[in-house]
Design a protein around this motif. Sequence first.
Motif, PDB file in Angstrom:
ATOM      1  N   GLN A   3       0.834  -1.207   0.000  1.00 40.60           N
ATOM      2  CA  GLN A   3       0.000   0.000   0.000  1.00 40.60           C
ATOM      3  C   GLN A   3       0.868   1.257   0.000  1.00 40.60           C
ATOM      4  O   GLN A   3       0.544   2.242  -0.672  1.00 40.60           O
ATOM      5  CB  GLN A   3      -0.929  -0.003   1.210  1.00 40.60           C
ATOM      6  N   VAL A   4       1.959   1.221   0.753  1.00 44.94           N
ATOM      7  CA  VAL A   4       2.882   2.360   0.777  1.00 44.94           C
ATOM      8  C   VAL A   4       3.465   2.577  -0.613  1.00 44.94           C
ATOM      9  O   VAL A   4       3.483   3.697  -1.126  1.00 44.94           O
ATOM     10  CB  VAL A   4       4.015   2.148   1.810  1.00 44.94           C
ATOM     11  N   LEU A   5       3.936   1.511  -1.221  1.00 42.98           N
ATOM     12  CA  LEU A   5       4.526   1.597  -2.552  1.00 42.98           C
ATOM     13  C   LEU A   5       3.536   2.187  -3.558  1.00 42.98           C
ATOM     14  O   LEU A   5       3.872   3.116  -4.301  1.00 42.98           O
ATOM     15  CB  LEU A   5       4.994   0.210  -3.007  1.00 42.98           C
ATOM     16  N   ARG A   6       2.321   1.684  -3.557  1.00 44.65           N
ATOM     17  CA  ARG A   6       1.306   2.158  -4.508  1.00 44.65           C
ATOM     18  C   ARG A   6       1.001   3.645  -4.293  1.00 44.65           C
ATOM     19  O   ARG A   6       0.968   4.430  -5.244  1.00 44.65           O
ATOM     20  CB  ARG A   6       0.020   1.344  -4.364  1.00 44.65           C
ATOM     21  N   GLN A   7       0.796   4.021  -3.047  1.00 44.92           N
ATOM     22  CA  GLN A   7       0.436   5.413  -2.772  1.00 44.92           C
ATOM     23  C   GLN A   7       1.578   6.370  -3.123  1.00 44.92           C
ATOM     24  O   GLN A   7       1.352   7.416  -3.731  1.00 44.92           O
ATOM     25  CB  GLN A   7       0.026   5.582  -1.309  1.00 44.92           C
ATOM     26  N   LEU A   8       2.804   6.003  -2.776  1.00 42.30           N
ATOM     27  CA  LEU A   8       3.940   6.880  -3.092  1.00 42.30           C
ATOM     28  C   LEU A   8       4.188   6.945  -4.597  1.00 42.30           C
ATOM     29  O   LEU A   8       4.478   8.017  -5.133  1.00 42.30           O
ATOM     30  CB  LEU A   8       5.199   6.412  -2.362  1.00 42.30           C
ATOM     31  N   ARG A   9       4.077   5.811  -5.277  1.00 40.23           N
ATOM     32  CA  ARG A   9       4.252   5.801  -6.736  1.00 40.23           C
ATOM     33  C   ARG A   9       3.272   6.745  -7.400  1.00 40.23           C
ATOM     34  O   ARG A   9       3.638   7.547  -8.269  1.00 40.23           O
ATOM     35  CB  ARG A   9       4.054   4.378  -7.279  1.00 40.23           C
ATOM     36  N   ARG A  10       2.032   6.688  -6.963  1.00 35.95           N
ATOM     37  CA  ARG A  10       0.993   7.505  -7.591  1.00 35.95           C
ATOM     38  C   ARG A  10       1.050   8.961  -7.158  1.00 35.95           C
ATOM     39  O   ARG A  10       0.976   9.867  -7.992  1.00 35.95           O
ATOM     40  CB  ARG A  10      -0.380   6.918  -7.270  1.00 35.95           C
ATOM     41  N   GLU A  11       1.140   9.204  -5.842  1.00 35.69           N
ATOM     42  CA  GLU A  11       1.016  10.573  -5.337  1.00 35.69           C
ATOM     43  C   GLU A  11       2.311  11.373  -5.399  1.00 35.69           C
ATOM     44  O   GLU A  11       2.270  12.583  -5.605  1.00 35.69           O
ATOM     45  CB  GLU A  11       0.477  10.554  -3.907  1.00 35.69           C
ATOM     46  N   VAL A  12       3.444  10.718  -5.207  1.00 36.81           N
ATOM     47  CA  VAL A  12       4.711  11.445  -5.233  1.00 36.81           C
ATOM     48  C   VAL A  12       5.269  11.515  -6.645  1.00 36.81           C
ATOM     49  O   VAL A  12       5.653  12.583  -7.119  1.00 36.81           O
ATOM     50  CB  VAL A  12       5.743  10.809  -4.265  1.00 36.81           C
ATOM     51  N   LEU A  13       5.297  10.379  -7.323  1.00 39.54           N
ATOM     52  CA  LEU A  13       5.896  10.348  -8.656  1.00 39.54           C
ATOM     53  C   LEU A  13       4.887  10.527  -9.787  1.00 39.54           C
ATOM     54  O   LEU A  13       5.264  10.880 -10.899  1.00 39.54           O
ATOM     55  CB  LEU A  13       6.674   9.047  -8.852  1.00 39.54           C
ATOM     56  N   GLY A  14       3.622  10.249  -9.523  1.00 40.77           N
ATOM     57  CA  GLY A  14       2.599  10.384 -10.562  1.00 40.77           C
ATOM     58  C   GLY A  14       2.817   9.434 -11.723  1.00 40.77           C
ATOM     59  O   GLY A  14       2.497   9.763 -12.861  1.00 40.77           O
ATOM     60  N   MET A  15       3.339   8.253 -11.434  1.00 40.93           N
ATOM     61  CA  MET A  15       3.655   7.290 -12.489  1.00 40.93           C
ATOM     62  C   MET A  15       2.649   6.147 -12.519  1.00 40.93           C
ATOM     63  O   MET A  15       2.120   5.746 -11.480  1.00 40.93           O
ATOM     64  CB  MET A  15       5.050   6.692 -12.264  1.00 40.93           C
ATOM     65  N   SER A  16       2.453   5.615 -13.714  1.00 38.81           N
ATOM     66  CA  SER A  16       1.650   4.407 -13.867  1.00 38.81           C
ATOM     67  C   SER A  16       2.500   3.213 -13.421  1.00 38.81           C
ATOM     68  O   SER A  16       3.715   3.326 -13.252  1.00 38.81           O
ATOM     69  CB  SER A  16       1.254   4.215 -15.328  1.00 38.81           C
TER      70      SER A  16
END
Length: 106
Positions: A31-44
């Motif tokens: 969950q941490v990985l998914r949220q940071l990937r999306r919210e911090v990096l904005g990556m698919s």
Amino acid sequence: MKRKELTSIEREALLTTLAAQLVREEISSGQVLRQLRREVLGMSQTQYADLVGISRRSLSDLEADKASPTVALLNQVFRPLGLQVGLLPRNRELRERLLSANATRE
């Protein structure tokens, strides 16, 4: 709708909040990985998987907590987010005491 770019202070606050929740076992590493990937990096998932050198399916499994990753793999996928795997006491009370003692020193 375009994603709102986070400031460095907002990114750090999100990272701190998620790390604390992870240590308290309120959320999973996936969950941490998914949220940071999306919210911090904005990556698919595809973009991030390419960045860290794994398949999109492997990333999907990690985010869904369906994988049994090695420490090396976890370090590989969390490195772009400024995180690494570490050791914590398994006992929740001891972990909380250590974290609160460390917080009072800072």
